[in-house]
Design a protein around this motif. Structure first.
Motif, PDB file in Angstrom:
ATOM      1  N   UNK A   1      12.203   4.459   1.874  1.00 50.14           N
ATOM      2  CA  UNK A   1      11.676   3.476   1.531  1.00 50.14           C
ATOM      3  C   UNK A   1       9.652   3.042   1.790  1.00 50.14           C
ATOM      4  N   UNK A   2       9.360   3.718   3.017  1.00 50.84           N
ATOM      5  CA  UNK A   2       8.235   3.384   3.249  1.00 50.84           C
ATOM      6  C   UNK A   2       7.751   4.247   2.301  1.00 50.84           C
ATOM      7  N   UNK A   3       7.960   4.840   1.305  1.00 54.27           N
ATOM      8  CA  UNK A   3       6.176   5.972   0.373  1.00 54.27           C
ATOM      9  C   UNK A   3       6.412   5.147  -1.224  1.00 54.27           C
TER      10      UNK A   3
ATOM     11  N   UNK B   1       0.705  -1.440   0.122  1.00 54.49           N
ATOM     12  CA  UNK B   1       0.115   0.107  -0.035  1.00 54.49           C
ATOM     13  C   UNK B   1       0.970   1.097  -0.093  1.00 54.49           C
ATOM     14  N   UNK B   2       2.366   1.134  -0.016  1.00 59.88           N
ATOM     15  CA  UNK B   2       2.769   2.296  -0.607  1.00 59.88           C
ATOM     16  C   UNK B   2       2.239   3.875  -2.122  1.00 59.88           C
TER      17      UNK B   2
ATOM     18  N   UNK C   1       9.160  14.438  -3.890  1.00 54.77           N
ATOM     19  CA  UNK C   1       8.328  15.094  -3.019  1.00 54.77           C
ATOM     20  C   UNK C   1       7.098  15.750  -4.218  1.00 54.77           C
ATOM     21  N   UNK C   2       7.514  15.972  -5.592  1.00 57.70           N
ATOM     22  CA  UNK C   2       6.390  16.744  -6.391  1.00 57.70           C
ATOM     23  C   UNK C   2       6.110  15.382  -6.753  1.00 57.70           C
ATOM     24  N   UNK C   3       6.009  13.967  -6.626  1.00 65.56           N
ATOM     25  CA  UNK C   3       5.039  12.941  -7.576  1.00 65.56           C
ATOM     26  C   UNK C   3       3.880  12.825  -5.520  1.00 65.56           C
ATOM     27  N   UNK C   4       4.304  12.852  -5.095  1.00 63.59           N
ATOM     28  CA  UNK C   4       3.568  12.566  -3.595  1.00 63.59           C
ATOM     29  C   UNK C   4       3.012  13.941  -3.411  1.00 63.59           C
TER      30      UNK C   4
ATOM     31  N   UNK D   1       8.725   7.756 -12.017  1.00 66.33           N
ATOM     32  CA  UNK D   1       8.325   7.686 -11.020  1.00 66.33           C
ATOM     33  C   UNK D   1       6.320   7.742 -11.485  1.00 66.33           C
ATOM     34  N   UNK D   2       5.854   6.659 -10.684  1.00 58.19           N
ATOM     35  CA  UNK D   2       4.453   7.239 -11.184  1.00 58.19           C
ATOM     36  C   UNK D   2       4.078   7.173  -9.743  1.00 58.19           C
ATOM     37  N   UNK D   3       3.356   7.658  -8.917  1.00 59.14           N
ATOM     38  CA  UNK D   3       2.124   8.112  -7.870  1.00 59.14           C
ATOM     39  C   UNK D   3       1.123   6.691  -8.040  1.00 59.14           C
ATOM     40  N   UNK D   4       0.256   6.772  -7.345  1.00 58.12           N
ATOM     41  CA  UNK D   4      -0.694   6.638  -7.049  1.00 58.12           C
ATOM     42  C   UNK D   4      -2.064   6.826  -7.482  1.00 58.12           C
ATOM     43  N   UNK D   5      -1.931   8.023  -8.471  1.00 53.01           N
ATOM     44  CA  UNK D   5      -3.333   8.106  -9.156  1.00 53.01           C
ATOM     45  C   UNK D   5      -2.620   7.682 -10.376  1.00 53.01           C
TER      46      UNK D   5
END
Length: 277
Positions: A49-51, A18-19, A205-208, A179-183
Motif C-alpha cells: 500500500x505504500x507504493x 506521493x506514491x 513490480x513490472x510497472x515500478x 496499473x499506472x506508474x508515475x511517468x
C-alpha cells in the motif's frame, strides 16, 4: 490471463501521498467475481500500500443492472408510485456508492465493502433504499448528507464519469484493474479476470521497474477490526498460512466471544464482534 497495454487518457497527473503508482479497480457491486477479488486487494494494500493509491471505478451495463431488479417495482400485482420505484433499483445502489465517496475516499471504500457484505454474506437487497441507508449508518457516514447526495446531480455525474472512464479504457469484463506508474507518458497495464496473488505482485513490480518491499502484516485481530467479516480461506490467503491454522485461531477467538461463525449462501464467514473494542 488477459493483459493489455492501455492508453493513459484518464490517468490523473497528481498522486496522493506521493506514491509512485495508481491502480484503477473496476467493479460492479453485484458481481460475485468482484467480491472474490477483495482478499487479494486487501493483501496488496497491506503489503504494498505504500507504493500505490487505489481508485474504485464503477463499471457495468445499466440495462443489465435494472433487469436484475426483476419485479421489484411491483407490489401485490400493482405498480408502485414513481418515487417508490426509485427506491428499489440497482442504479440507486450504484449512485449510493458515489454519494458515499463524497464524504471521503476512505468512507467510500468502507461503504463499498459493507454493501458487498450485505449482498454476498447477509443476502440483503442492496437495491432497497432502507438497506442502503443502514449501510451508510453502519460505516459512520453523515446520514443526512448522504441521503441528500444520493439524489443529487453530483453523484449522478460522478457515476456517469465512471462509466465514461470504463468505456475509454475499454473495460468490458470484470473485475478489471489498470496499473499506472508515475511517468505520465507511459501507458497503463490492464488485467481482467481473477488470478493468483503473485500475478498482481508481478504486475506491480513490472510497472515500478523495481522489486517493492512488502510491509509486515498486522496481527490477525487488528486486521479483523477493520475487516470484520471474513472467510477462513481469504484470511489464509492474506496471511500465507494453511486454512486449518486460521480455523484454529478463529475458534480461539470464538471461545473468547470475539467472533461468531455465520453461514451464508456463499459459504461460511467469521464475524468480528466490534463490541470487544
Amino acid at each position: 490471463m488477459v493483459l493489455n497495454k492501455q492508453r493513459s487518457a484518464n490517468k490523473q497527473t497528481h498522486y496522493m501521498d506521493n506514491k509512485p503508482m495508481e491502480i484503477y479497480l473496476f467493479i460492479d457491486p453485484f458481481c460475485a467475481e468482484c467480491w472474490s477479488l477483495s482478499p487479494i486487494i486487501n493483501k496488496l494494500q497491506i503489503e504494498y500500500g505504500d507504493y500505490f493509491t487505489l481508485k474504485y471505478v464503477l463499471c457495468g451495463n445499466l440495462a443489465v443492472w435494472n433487469k436484475r431488479s426483476g419485479n421489484l417495482g411491483k407490489k401485490n400485482n400493482t405498480y408502485q408510485s414513481q418515487n417508490e420505484q426509485r427506491s428499489y433499483t440497482p442504479h440507486l445502489a450504484a449512485i449510493s456508492i458515489k454519494a458515499a465517496e463524497l464524504q471521503g475516499k476512505k468512507a467510500g471504500i468502507r461503504f463499498i465493502r459493507r454493501l458487498q457484505e450485505l449482498l454476498f454474506v447477509e443476502n440483503a437487497d442492496i437495491t432497497d433504499i432502507n438497506v442502503i441507508q443502514q449501510c451508510a449508518k453502519h460505516v459512520g457516514l453523515d446520514l443526512e448528507e448522504f441521503i441528500r447526495d444520493v439524489y443529487s446531480q453530483s453523484s449522478a455525474k460522478a457515476f456517469q464519469c465512471d462509466l465514461k472512464i470504463s468505456s475509454e479504457m475499454e473495460v468490458n469484463e470484470m473485475p478489471a484493474m489498470v496499473f499506472f506508474n508515475e511517468n505520465i507518458e507511459d501507458e497503463g497495464l490492464k488485467i481482467t479476470g481473477l488470478y493468483s496473488y503473485d500475478i498482481y505482485v508481478q504486475l506491480l513490480t513490472e510497472m515500478l521497474e523495481r522489486f517493492p518491499k512488502p510491509a509486515e502484516k498486522p496481527p490477525l485481530e487488528l486486521f479483523l477490526t477493520n475487516h470484520p467479516i471474513m472467510a477462513s480461506k481469504d484470511l489464509a490467503l492474506i496471511y500465507d498460512v494453511p486454512v486449518q491454522q486460521i480455523e484454529k485461531q478463529m475458534k480461539k477467538l470464538q471461545l473468547q466471544q470475539k467472533v461468531q461463525k455465520i453461514h451464508a449462501k456463499n459459504g461460511s464467514f467469521w464475524k468480528y464482534n466490534m463490541n470487544c473494542l
